[in-house]
Scaffold this motif. Structure first.
Motif, mmCIF file in Angstrom:
data_model
loop_
_atom_site.group_PDB
_atom_site.id
_atom_site.type_symbol
_atom_site.label_atom_id
_atom_site.label_comp_id
_atom_site.label_asym_id
_atom_site.label_seq_id
_atom_site.Cartn_x
_atom_site.Cartn_y
_atom_site.Cartn_z
ATOM 1 N N UNK A 62 6.468 -17.344 -8.189
ATOM 2 C CA UNK A 62 8.356 -17.734 -8.631
ATOM 3 C C UNK A 62 8.250 -16.106 -8.223
ATOM 4 N N UNK A 63 9.166 -16.114 -7.034
ATOM 5 C CA UNK A 63 10.407 -15.095 -6.802
ATOM 6 C C UNK A 63 11.093 -15.403 -8.272
ATOM 7 N N UNK A 64 11.547 -16.687 -9.251
ATOM 8 C CA UNK A 64 13.136 -15.731 -10.226
ATOM 9 C C UNK A 64 12.026 -15.722 -11.472
ATOM 10 N N UNK A 65 10.754 -15.641 -11.136
ATOM 11 C CA UNK A 65 10.091 -15.364 -12.424
ATOM 12 C C UNK A 65 10.004 -14.003 -12.729
ATOM 13 N N UNK A 66 10.024 -13.335 -10.633
ATOM 14 C CA UNK A 66 9.162 -11.752 -10.499
ATOM 15 C C UNK A 66 10.692 -10.616 -10.430
ATOM 16 N N UNK A 67 12.072 -12.258 -10.510
ATOM 17 C CA UNK A 67 13.274 -10.755 -10.130
ATOM 18 C C UNK A 67 13.402 -9.990 -11.133
ATOM 19 N N UNK A 68 12.988 -10.063 -12.900
ATOM 20 C CA UNK A 68 13.804 -8.908 -13.584
ATOM 21 C C UNK A 68 12.577 -8.243 -13.397
ATOM 22 N N UNK A 69 11.325 -7.989 -12.757
ATOM 23 C CA UNK A 69 9.924 -7.613 -13.119
ATOM 24 C C UNK A 69 9.919 -6.124 -12.243
ATOM 25 N N UNK A 70 10.956 -6.900 -10.758
ATOM 26 C CA UNK A 70 10.739 -5.718 -9.738
ATOM 27 C C UNK A 70 10.631 -4.213 -9.681
ATOM 28 N N UNK A 71 11.905 -4.139 -10.443
ATOM 29 C CA UNK A 71 12.224 -2.986 -10.342
ATOM 30 C C UNK A 71 11.020 -1.765 -11.546
ATOM 31 N N UNK A 72 10.425 -3.095 -12.475
ATOM 32 C CA UNK A 72 9.226 -2.106 -13.170
ATOM 33 C C UNK A 72 7.845 -1.707 -12.417
ATOM 34 N N UNK A 73 7.998 -2.343 -11.209
ATOM 35 C CA UNK A 73 7.212 -1.609 -10.313
ATOM 36 C C UNK A 73 7.551 -0.803 -8.893
ATOM 37 N N UNK A 74 8.664 -0.701 -9.414
ATOM 38 C CA UNK A 74 9.256 0.394 -8.391
ATOM 39 C C UNK A 74 9.036 1.521 -9.304
ATOM 40 N N UNK A 75 10.157 1.672 -10.587
ATOM 41 C CA UNK A 75 9.497 3.021 -11.880
ATOM 42 C C UNK A 75 7.839 3.127 -11.737
ATOM 43 N N UNK A 76 7.307 2.699 -11.807
ATOM 44 C CA UNK A 76 5.532 3.328 -11.530
ATOM 45 C C UNK A 76 5.043 3.366 -10.325
ATOM 46 N N UNK A 77 6.364 3.678 -9.287
ATOM 47 C CA UNK A 77 5.471 4.632 -8.144
ATOM 48 C C UNK A 77 4.102 3.643 -7.057
ATOM 49 N N UNK A 78 4.488 2.527 -7.712
ATOM 50 C CA UNK A 78 3.740 1.355 -6.511
ATOM 51 C C UNK A 78 3.991 1.255 -5.141
ATOM 52 N N UNK A 79 3.193 1.405 -4.285
ATOM 53 C CA UNK A 79 4.034 1.169 -2.938
ATOM 54 C C UNK A 79 3.718 -0.502 -1.921
ATOM 55 N N UNK A 80 2.726 -0.563 -3.198
ATOM 56 C CA UNK A 80 2.241 -2.121 -3.195
ATOM 57 C C UNK A 80 2.279 -3.030 -3.871
ATOM 58 N N UNK A 81 2.139 -4.134 -3.755
ATOM 59 C CA UNK A 81 1.915 -5.384 -4.848
ATOM 60 C C UNK A 81 1.045 -6.278 -3.751
ATOM 61 N N UNK A 82 -0.135 -6.175 -4.934
ATOM 62 C CA UNK A 82 -1.071 -7.616 -4.741
ATOM 63 C C UNK A 82 -0.428 -8.958 -5.487
ATOM 64 N N UNK A 83 0.152 -9.839 -4.687
ATOM 65 C CA UNK A 83 0.155 -10.998 -5.394
ATOM 66 C C UNK A 83 -0.744 -12.101 -4.811
ATOM 67 N N UNK A 84 -1.000 -13.667 -5.598
ATOM 68 C CA UNK A 84 -2.293 -14.284 -5.227
ATOM 69 C C UNK A 84 -1.072 -15.524 -4.486
ATOM 70 N N UNK A 85 -1.109 -15.536 -3.226
ATOM 71 C CA UNK A 85 -1.344 -17.204 -2.825
ATOM 72 C C UNK A 85 -1.810 -18.795 -3.484
ATOM 73 N N UNK A 86 -1.493 -18.797 -4.001
ATOM 74 C CA UNK A 86 -2.517 -20.745 -4.263
ATOM 75 C C UNK A 86 -2.108 -22.068 -3.038
ATOM 76 N N UNK A 87 -3.448 -22.119 -2.934
ATOM 77 C CA UNK A 87 -3.465 -23.134 -1.934
ATOM 78 C C UNK A 87 -2.767 -24.226 -2.736
ATOM 79 N N UNK A 88 -2.907 -23.996 -3.685
ATOM 80 C CA UNK A 88 -2.597 -26.149 -4.363
ATOM 81 C C UNK A 88 -0.656 -26.036 -4.091
#
Ligand code: DGJ
Length: 554
Positions: A62-88
């Motif tokens: 859900x991109x909507x669910x993720x919207x408020x969370x991206x800034x946290x990922x940037x603040x953590x200084x990650x450079x890559x996010x691992x995201x699941x893609x569901x066959x269903x």
């Protein structure tokens, strides 16, 4: 069921247009490249060290669910996010694909200047088949499952079914074709994990599939491809597999029990082969669409050996590396999820026989903090990348030490990339309750002792330090709280002294010195003290990197 929406069609066109118009990068697809004994991920022509954060299983749907969370990922200084893609989610009806959610995640990763690794949650996830679409799950005649003793089917697609395999491969190829369409000019997506922690569930305990197809295969001959591989590689087989094969007489043909002996290790080798063959065909289909680097991830169980109850039979553990190489040669990396306390041993075990180290999932569980795991994986084992599981969860971020270590490695990345694979870099883990650890880097041996923060409580966690030799007597180093003494390696004057010591930071690969350290900060010239400053105490610049020279005297 969510039909292909008009929006997703427009978004695909928009992303493809963006990919071709602005910010396009070189045409070179992300790929792996050997450098000495190391394997590097090359992104847009440069080595890339993945500092990752894996989303919880369902967050990426859900991109909507993720919207408020991206800034946290940037603040953590990650450079890559691992995201699941569901066959269903991408194939809710057979042959009809919907990539709306994925396009939203790709779009928002770009907005936050983050790369992606996509996790294909296809036939299996944590052993079970919860991600296939309903039209697969409901048609258990066409898509057979594993059967356990007594003939009961469990919610695990059987590896012996061509229909299961081909349906997964078709969906996976469609996914990779879509990624190529929207990202081949941008390279936001760097790698693909194929399935997730596969292998028979550890409960109910079975070591092999007992469905009719499986029983027939198990009673039949070991496939020629596997027998040929064993003979062609008999001198380089991992010792555990060679021991099993030799104990049964090193036969070059026969049934599974004739070639490997009776018992659960043989059943696990059988399952490893069948999982590998199935996944190998899925990977071939995906690579034909868009040949990104692809890897498997095994859930490591501590040092359970093949056939021991706790393991998911057939999962790509180190002792099955050759079976997986033989069955799925296009899989680029056998990666490991490591939560247990045998971090150092598993890193070494997975880097055997040329397999690069990649850790898609780990956490800073005692006695190894995330900071120590990060420094050690890159410094000692030339890791392609490491990733914190559940990075978007409140408990995971912000973690000042994780941020400090990601920030530190980001600064050191150009130097690390230059020194991977040639023996001029290493790292060490030190038990605070144990003796100092020695590591040889270049012309000197470092004796590293854990050092508690002045006035602070003793730490239960292992300390870590990384050392990079940039000249015969010149180094960069960083650590999580260690004291370092030096001695010369080669013949000549037998004592080593500390010359000039600078603290500083790298600004886009250029060293920027700040304090010059001596006196109390170097034990009156007898030892270095290496400790990163948590990101919430000091600006990232002061991540604790030191640049120093040594000299010899008698
Ligand atoms: C390991 C799995 O690979 C992840 O998908 C997740 O289930 C974790 N275990 C637990 O959060």
């Amino acid at each position: 069921m969510k039909p292909q929406s008009l929006l997703s069609g427009a978004l695909v066109c928009f992303l493809a247009l963006v990919a071709t118009q602005c910010g396009t990068t070189s045409g070179e697809i992300p790929h792996l490249l050997k450098r000495g004994t190391a394997t590097q991920l090359i992104v847009d022509g440069k080595p890339f060290l993945m500092l990752g954060g894996e989303l919880s299983n369902s967050s990426g749907t859900s991109p909507e669910y993720m919207k408020p969370l991206w800034p946290k990922l940037v603040d953590a200084k990650a450079n890559t996010i691992l995201a699941g893609v569901s066959w269903n989610q991408i194939e809710p009806q057979e042959g009809k694909f919907d990539f709306t959610a994925l396009d939203g995640i790709v779009h928002d990763a770009r907005l936050h200047n983050l790369h992606l690794v996509l996790l294909w949650f296809g036939s299996w996830k944590n052993s079970w088949s919860s991600y296939p679409p309903d039209w697969v799950k409901k048609d258990y005649e066409r898509f057979p499952r594993v059967q356990i003793t007594g003939g009961k089917s469990i919610e695990v697609l059987s590896t012996l079914s061509d229909a299961n395999r081909d349906a997964d491969a078709r969906a996976f190829a469609a996914l990779l074709g879509h990624v190529k369409a929207v990202d081949s000019g941008r390279h936001t997506v760097l790698m693909i994990q194929v399935e997730n922690e596969i292998g028979l569930p550890s409960e109910p305990k079975e070591f092999r599939d007992r469905s009719p197809l499986a029983e027939k295969a198990y009673a039949g001959p070991v496939p020629k491809e596997l027998m040929d591989y064993l003979q062609q590689h008999k001198d380089t087989l991992v010792p555990e597999l060679r021991t099993v094969w030799e104990a049964a007489g090193s036969k070059t043909s026969g049934t599974w029990e004739e070639v490997f002996g009776k018992g659960t290790p043989t059943e696990e080798i059988f399952m490893g082969w069948n999982y590998a063959r199935y996944v190998g065909r899925v990977v071939e289909a995906g690579k034909a669409a868009y040949p990104l680097p692809m890897f498997m991830n095994a859930y490591t169980y501590g040092f359970a050996k093949a056939g021991e109850a706790i393991r998911n039979s057939g999962t790509p553990m180190p002792d099955l590396m050759d079976v997986w190489r033989a069955g799925a040669p296009r899989v680029d990396v056998l990666a490991l999820d490591i939560y247990g306390s045998d971090f150092a041993s598993f890193c070494a075990d997975y880097q055997r026989s040329g397999n690069p180290l990649l850790i898609p999932e780990t956490r800073g569980l005692a006695p190894y903090s995330m900071e120590a795991r990060v420094l050690y994986a890159f410094g000692r084992h030339d890791a392609i990348g490491i990733s914190l599981m559940g990075i978007e969860r409140p408990a995971a971020t912000p973690d000042p030490l994780l941020t400090a270590s990601f920030g530190l490695i980001s600064q050191l990345a150009p130097l690390i990339a230059k020194h991977q694979g040639d023996g001029s870099m290493s790292a060490v883990l030190v038990d605070p309750k144990g003796p100092p650890q020695k590591v040889q880097v270049g012309n000197y041996t470092m004796e590293v002792a854990a050092q508690t923060r002045r006035g602070g409580p003793p730490s239960e966690d292992f300390a870590a330090a990384i050392f990079i030799a940039v000249g015969p007597d010149e180094y960069y180093a960083a650590g999580t709280g260690v004291s370092v003494k030096f001695s010369p390696n080669a013949s000549g004057p037998e004592s080593a002294g500390i010359g000039t010591v600078e603290e500083g930071w790298f600004d886009n690969g250029t060293w920027v010195p700040s304090r010059q350290l001596a006196g109390d900060e170097t034990g009156q010239g007898q030892n270095l003290s290496l400790r990163s400053h948590p990101a919430d105490r000091m600006p990232d610049r002061f991540a604790g990197i030191q640049h120093f020279t040594l000299y010899r005297y008698r």
